[in-house]
Design an enzyme around this catalytic site. Structure first.
Site, short mmCIF file in Angstrom:
data_model
loop_
_atom_site.label_atom_id
_atom_site.label_comp_id
_atom_site.label_asym_id
_atom_site.label_seq_id
_atom_site.Cartn_x
_atom_site.Cartn_y
_atom_site.Cartn_z
CG ASN A 23 -2.02 -1.08 1.06
OD1 ASN A 23 -2.32 -1.53 -0.05
ND2 ASN A 23 -2.60 -1.50 2.17
NE ARG A 97 -9.97 1.63 -4.71
CZ ARG A 97 -11.16 2.19 -4.78
NH1 ARG A 97 -11.97 1.88 -5.76
NH2 ARG A 97 -11.55 3.07 -3.89
CG ASP A 121 -8.76 -7.15 -3.30
OD1 ASP A 121 -8.39 -7.99 -4.13
OD2 ASP A 121 -8.08 -6.78 -2.34
CG ASP A 320 -5.88 -4.55 3.89
OD1 ASP A 320 -7.02 -4.67 3.41
OD2 ASP A 320 -5.03 -3.75 3.45
#
Length: 435
Positions: A23, A97, A121, A320
């Protein structure tokens, strides 16, 4: 579609080093667009989502040099903005994304940024309003082509302002920060996300010449500058992968050492696993997990009520890792309520665990009650399909603890977030083959 064959029920042993944080990498890679000077980034994970973004940057005209595994130098001194209107960009941008975070830097430096509706996702609604409302507050004009699902923002010059974000979106905060660092005047962002990844991005931008105050808090003050320079930056170890290895050690009752975890950036993760009865020892900057020969027992609250593990914005428990907490609790002593607040489709993988023999009651799309087996009965091997990254790694952990040989299809989802996972697991004794 790739497949893993996993022979479960084996103890693992040894040490494993977490990859760079996915991330964070997606954010700081987009930040290279803010300067014409060279930016070197180390500890970049070699995973599908990150490699897709690197390819997208290359197609946009960024010069990319690979220095060593995980180390790249980027120079965005000759950007091809026409690529943003090409069919190739519409296809490549929509498959990732993280591509949404190129919009802020492009808008700040070139006055316009476009993006197709990004992928990622399938875990529920993940709206983009926070991003574009922030850009509009900075003075950008917004347009949306409903037929092609194509977003665009344009501005001759962004101007600093005060904004209260409607949600503490991590990617939204990152995007707005990258737009604001080159805006005219002062931008104040309240209810900003303050995850370590946002702190890392902010510190990287400061090293490039940005003026940002309040790093680590939910109130950021950014004084715009005319231009940014180059820098060298190192990505943190991935806290989600670290939590995954903790869960793996517990479920397989293995003795594992997780190396170089950056303890100060783990937040509540160690404490949540300890509440689940898992022993974690701090050895320098490593996590040592002994073999849980007698299993692990979930704590109750002081009044005896059932423990609830829920996600929350940082410094709360990251969403997550809820999938990992859920699968680990299937072999605990006691029961726990898993409450996934942010995404309404993230718990739908529990039917696969129920097929393996887990005792789980899915109360609604957001809550699951798990009653642990205490290793009195093992999960049974089965054939599964990975629906997303985090569910995929949870099913993989379940398969490694189960009796028999399991098959997991659609492992490309796991590869999106975990670097060479089969090779690294085999190195600590796992019986896993990529078909």
């Amino acid at each position: 579609m790739g497949t893993f064959k996993i022979e479960g029920g084996h103890r693992l042993k040894g040490s494993i080093t977490p990859q760079g944080a996915k991330n964070e990498a997606l954010q700081v890679l987009c930040a290279v667009l803010l300067t014409a000077e060279k930016v070197t980034i180390d500890n970049i994970p070699d995973i599908r989502d990150v490699n897709k973004l690197i390819l997208l940057l290359s197609n946009l005209g960024v010069k990319i040099q690979k220095n060593a595994p995980g180390s790249y130098t980027f120079q965005a001194d000759d950007i091809n903005l026409k690529y943003l209107e090409s069919e190739a960009f519409k296809q490549e941008g929509s498959s990732l994304r993280g591509s949404i975070m190129i919009v802020g830097p492009l808008l700040a430096r070139f006055g316009k940024g476009y993006i197709p509706k990004p992928g990622g996702d399938k875990i529920g609604r993940r709206r983009l309003d926070t991003h574009f409302e922030g850009f509009m507050r900075l003075g950008a004009d917004f347009r949306y082509n409903r037929e092609e699902y194509f977003y665009g923002v344009e501005a001759k010059k962004l101007k600093g302002t005060y904004m209260l974000l409607d949600e503490a979106s991590v990617t939204g905060t990152a995007n707005i920060i990258m737009a604001a660092v080159l805006a005219e005047g002062v931008t104040t962002i309240y209810n900003a996300a303050c995850e370590p990844y946002i702190q890392q991005l902010s510190n990287m931008l400061i090293s490039m010449g940005a003026k940002i105050e309040g790093v680590g808090s939910n109130l950021l003050k950014i004084e715009g500058v005319d231009e940014l320079g180059g820098c060298t930056h190192r990505v943190l170890p991935d806290m989600i992968e670290i939590g995954s290895w903790v869960g793996l050690a517990a479920m397989t009752r293995s003795e594992l050492t997780i190396k170089n975890v950056s303890w100060e950036n783990l937040g509540q993760i160690p404490d949540v696993f300890r509440k689940m009865g898992i022993t974690l020892e701090k050895k320098g900057d490593d996590i040592y997990i002994p073999a849980h020969e007698d299993g692990y027992e979930i704590q109750s609250y002081i009044d005896g009520s059932v423990l609830t593990i829920a996600d929350a914005p940082w410094p709360g428990f990251t969403p997550d890792l809820l999938s990992i907490a859920l699968v680990v609790s299937t072999q605990a002593r006691g029961s726990v309520l898993i409450h996934q607040k942010m995404f309404e489709s993230r718990l739908f993988f529990v039917d696969k665990l129920i097929d393996m023999g887990a005792k789980i009651i899915l109360c609604d799309p957001h809550r699951a009650n798990v009653i642990g087996h205490d290793f009195k009965s093992t999960l049974k091997a089965t054939t599964m399909t990975s629906p997303d990254i985090r569910a995929g790694i949870s099913l993989l952990i379940a398969a490694l603890s189960a009796k028999g040989t399991s098959t997991i299809h659609n492992i490309e989802q796991i590869d999106r977030g975990y670097e060479r996972i089969d090779e690294r697991l085999r190195a600590i004794g796992a019986k896993i083959v990529r078909v």
